[in-house]
Design a protein around this motif. Structure first.
Motif, PDB file in Angstrom:
ATOM      1  N   SER A   1      58.794  57.208  36.065  1.00 22.06           N
ATOM      2  CA  SER A   1      59.726  57.576  37.129  1.00 22.06           C
ATOM      3  C   SER A   1      61.115  57.815  36.545  1.00 22.06           C
ATOM      4  O   SER A   1      61.484  57.254  35.512  1.00 22.06           O
TER       5      SER A   1
ATOM      6  N   ASP B   1      66.461  53.061  50.677  1.00 21.23           N
ATOM      7  CA  ASP B   1      65.148  52.946  51.327  1.00 21.23           C
ATOM      8  C   ASP B   1      64.101  53.753  50.560  1.00 21.23           C
ATOM      9  O   ASP B   1      62.980  53.277  50.308  1.00 21.23           O
ATOM     10  N   VAL B   2      64.485  54.972  50.194  1.00 24.47           N
ATOM     11  CA  VAL B   2      63.561  55.833  49.438  1.00 24.47           C
ATOM     12  C   VAL B   2      63.310  55.239  48.050  1.00 24.47           C
ATOM     13  O   VAL B   2      62.168  55.191  47.577  1.00 24.47           O
TER      14      VAL B   2
ATOM     15  N   ALA C   1      63.418  52.176  47.049  1.00 24.51           N
ATOM     16  CA  ALA C   1      62.580  50.969  47.087  1.00 24.51           C
ATOM     17  C   ALA C   1      61.102  51.305  47.142  1.00 24.51           C
ATOM     18  O   ALA C   1      60.252  50.536  46.656  1.00 24.51           O
ATOM     19  N   SER C   2      60.769  52.478  47.714  1.00 28.00           N
ATOM     20  CA  SER C   2      59.365  52.885  47.800  1.00 28.00           C
ATOM     21  C   SER C   2      58.893  53.622  46.547  1.00 28.00           C
ATOM     22  O   SER C   2      57.700  53.682  46.268  1.00 28.00           O
ATOM     23  N   LYS C   3      59.860  54.170  45.780  1.00 31.70           N
ATOM     24  CA  LYS C   3      59.497  54.965  44.600  1.00 31.70           C
ATOM     25  C   LYS C   3      59.546  54.177  43.300  1.00 31.70           C
ATOM     26  O   LYS C   3      58.777  54.448  42.372  1.00 31.70           O
TER      27      LYS C   3
ATOM     28  N   SER D   1      59.072  51.003  40.919  1.00 29.00           N
ATOM     29  CA  SER D   1      58.154  49.867  40.861  1.00 29.00           C
ATOM     30  C   SER D   1      58.906  48.557  40.643  1.00 29.00           C
ATOM     31  O   SER D   1      59.590  48.385  39.636  1.00 29.00           O
ATOM     32  N   GLU D   2      58.772  47.652  41.582  1.00 31.30           N
ATOM     33  CA  GLU D   2      59.377  46.325  41.426  1.00 31.30           C
ATOM     34  C   GLU D   2      58.754  45.579  40.253  1.00 31.30           C
ATOM     35  O   GLU D   2      59.446  44.900  39.488  1.00 31.30           O
TER      36      GLU D   2
ATOM     37  N   TRP E   1      62.578  43.057  47.403  1.00 28.68           N
ATOM     38  CA  TRP E   1      62.915  44.167  46.505  1.00 28.68           C
ATOM     39  C   TRP E   1      64.019  45.067  47.055  1.00 28.68           C
ATOM     40  O   TRP E   1      65.002  45.366  46.390  1.00 28.68           O
ATOM     41  N   ARG E   2      63.885  45.491  48.311  1.00 32.72           N
ATOM     42  CA  ARG E   2      64.869  46.410  48.891  1.00 32.72           C
ATOM     43  C   ARG E   2      66.262  45.770  48.940  1.00 32.72           C
ATOM     44  O   ARG E   2      67.271  46.401  48.594  1.00 32.72           O
TER      45      ARG E   2
ATOM     46  N   VAL F   1      64.385  59.753  41.725  1.00 28.69           N
ATOM     47  CA  VAL F   1      65.003  58.817  42.669  1.00 28.69           C
ATOM     48  C   VAL F   1      66.514  58.964  42.528  1.00 28.69           C
ATOM     49  O   VAL F   1      67.051  58.844  41.420  1.00 28.69           O
TER      50      VAL F   1
END
Length: 484
Positions: free
Chosen positions: A204, A284-285, A287-289, A291-292, A310-311, A413
């Motif tokens: 990413s 928000d975006v 946090a979904s893209k 990887s934690e 995470w967010r 991102v």
């Protein structure tokens, strides 16, 4: 192996550049190795003149017609220009200094620049400066060599400013940029970018719209300034009848944060701006893209501070000012005990700043806070730092980053800022007032830490190889030339 960066130069007119990048692989990796083997350490005042001259020579070798030393009250900067007769001009920010390195902490000597196998990552170049910042910068210079080697005209004109004090807080870089001829050259550009390698090991890619500011300083407690305790190191039995400057410093440090470790300096962060609705949407975006699990693995961490999700952690990372102890030294620190009572203790701190905090305001708040609590005798000794910086998401240099990556099949991102710092404020603030950002494929890590590395041949095909990183800079220059 299919790599992420290959499509970036897939256009028929640019394929000769890709061929040239691959042809020059050994040459460009060797150039990076040679650079890493010659460190410039501003904190130790070691190798600085040579580092400046090497930066000048590398710029000239890459096609800059003009490259010259710019003296300051500290270590010198570099100013270089490449006139391609192009309609557009782009500015670049480089640094030629690196952080210190203790060889005892490294698995491969920090200034050997060895190519080693790193399990889970592939073949990497390991050395101080590999990713921060010589690797990405060498990849950019390699792109210039490849463009010229392919017989292509440079798509944009270039203005390069470099410094040798980034790793000590850039105390004199504003003197470089304030030179009339340099300021005027920068103001004619469409923006400034710093070659980087913001690709995670899972492939990413992140684009950042700014950076936190920073204050680096020392807090020094001593019997002399305090007027209590010893003024020389004495036998520890005297603790029964003398006050301790070391504990005096520890007590002062304890007032700087609350029980959760968040800043408690009076007035510090009062000007800090919360995330806007648009910035929260970016997070928000993100946090979904992002990887934690990858983030935690890279940090060697199992949980986030406060056990936050995470967010929430992402927002704190980018919007919360911090107080950090870099180092704490007093008395004897060698093997065994020495039963000494030190007369002097030093803490090295860094304070991270977010918009609209300022370097000067943070130092003033720190001094006032200590004085109010009876620690006014503790010396606050700033060593470097600068204000935070921000750039709009619709700036042409940012839009070009997104475009070139998406054309290469990468959905980046976009984040409000990096939580680290660089002196971008000299570009984004008046009187220059330019957009500034970071760009470049490739993965590396370990900045400021042992075993810093840059991936040359990745084991994960989603991560750009060294040649892919070089190609990304060439593609970006052509994208900038074509941007609106």
């Amino acid at each position: 192996m299919t790599e992420t960066a290959s499509p970036l130069l897939a256009d028929a007119s640019l394929r000769p550049i890709q061929t040239e990048v691959e042809k020059r692989h050994d040459e460009s990796v060797g150039r990076l190795q040679e650079w890493v083997r010659h460190p410039a350490l501003a904190a130790e005042d070691r190798g600085m003149d040579e580092g400046c001259e090497r930066m000048i020579r590398m710029a000239r070798d890459a096609g800059f017609q003009k490259a010259e030393r710019v003296d300051t009250d500290g270590h010198p900067g570099v100013f270089a220009t490449l006139d391609a007769g192009a309609p557009k001009t782009v500015a670049l920010y480089f640094m030629y200094d690196v952080k210190q390195a203790d060889p005892a902490e490294w698995s491969s000597p920090p200034f050997d620049a060895a190519l080693v196998d790193k399990p889970g990552f592939g073949k990497v170049l390991m050395g101080r400066g590999a990713v921060n910042q010589k690797g990405p910068q060498a990849a950019f210079l390699a792109a210039l060599h490849a463009i010229q080697g392919a017989g292509k005209k440079m798509p944009v004109n270039l203005v390069l400013v470099a410094e040798g004090e980034e790793e000590i807080g850039s105390p004199h870089f504003r003197q470089v940029v304030a030179r009339p001829e340099i300021r005027d050259a920068l103001k004619k550009t469409m923006g400034v970018y710093m070659p980087s390698a913001f690709q995670d090991p899972d492939g990413s890619v992140s684009i950042f719209l700014g950076a936190k500011g920073v204050v680096e300083c020392e807090l020094i407690a001593s019997g002399e300034r305090w007027g209590r305790g010893p003024t020389i190191d004495v036998h520890s039995s005297n603790r029964a009848r003398l006050d301790s400057p070391a504990f005096h410093l520890v007590l002062a440090l304890a007032t700087l944060v609350d029980e959760d470790g968040d800043p408690a300096i009076d007035g510090f962060g009062r000007e800090a701006k919360s995330a806007t609705a648009a910035e929260r949407a970016l997070l928000d975006v993100a946090a979904s893209k992002i990887s934690e699990a990858t983030a935690k693995k890279m940090l060697g961490a199992k949980v986030w501070a406060g056990d936050l999700p995470w967010r929430a952690t992402l927002e704190r990372f980018m919007f919360t000012p911090t107080v950090n102890i870099e180092g704490l030294v007093a008395g004897y620190t060698g093997p065994g005990g020495k039963t000494v009572m030190p007369h002097r203790a030093v803490a090295k701190l860094d304070l991270r700043l977010v918009p609209d905090m300022t370097y000067d305001g943070a130092i003033a708040a720190l001094k006032a806070h200590l004085a109010k609590r009876g620690f006014g005798d503790i010396e606050v000794k700033p060593s470097g730092g600068y204000d935070p910086t921000s750039t709009a998401a619709d700036a042409p240099i940012i839009k070009a980053m997104v475009s070139v990556l998406k054309r290469g099949g990468i959905d980046p991102v976009v984040l409000p800022r990096i939580a680290g710092s660089y002196p971008g404020y000299v570009f984004t603030n008046a009187p220059i007032s330019l957009a500034a950002g970071h760009f470049g494929l490739g993965h590396g890590s370990g900045a400021h830490a042992p075993d810093e590395y840059f991936v040359i041949e990745p084991s994960n095909p989603r991560v750009a190889s060294w040649d892919g990183a070089v190609a990304s800079h060439a593609a970006y220059l052509y994208e900038l030339a074509a941007s609106a």
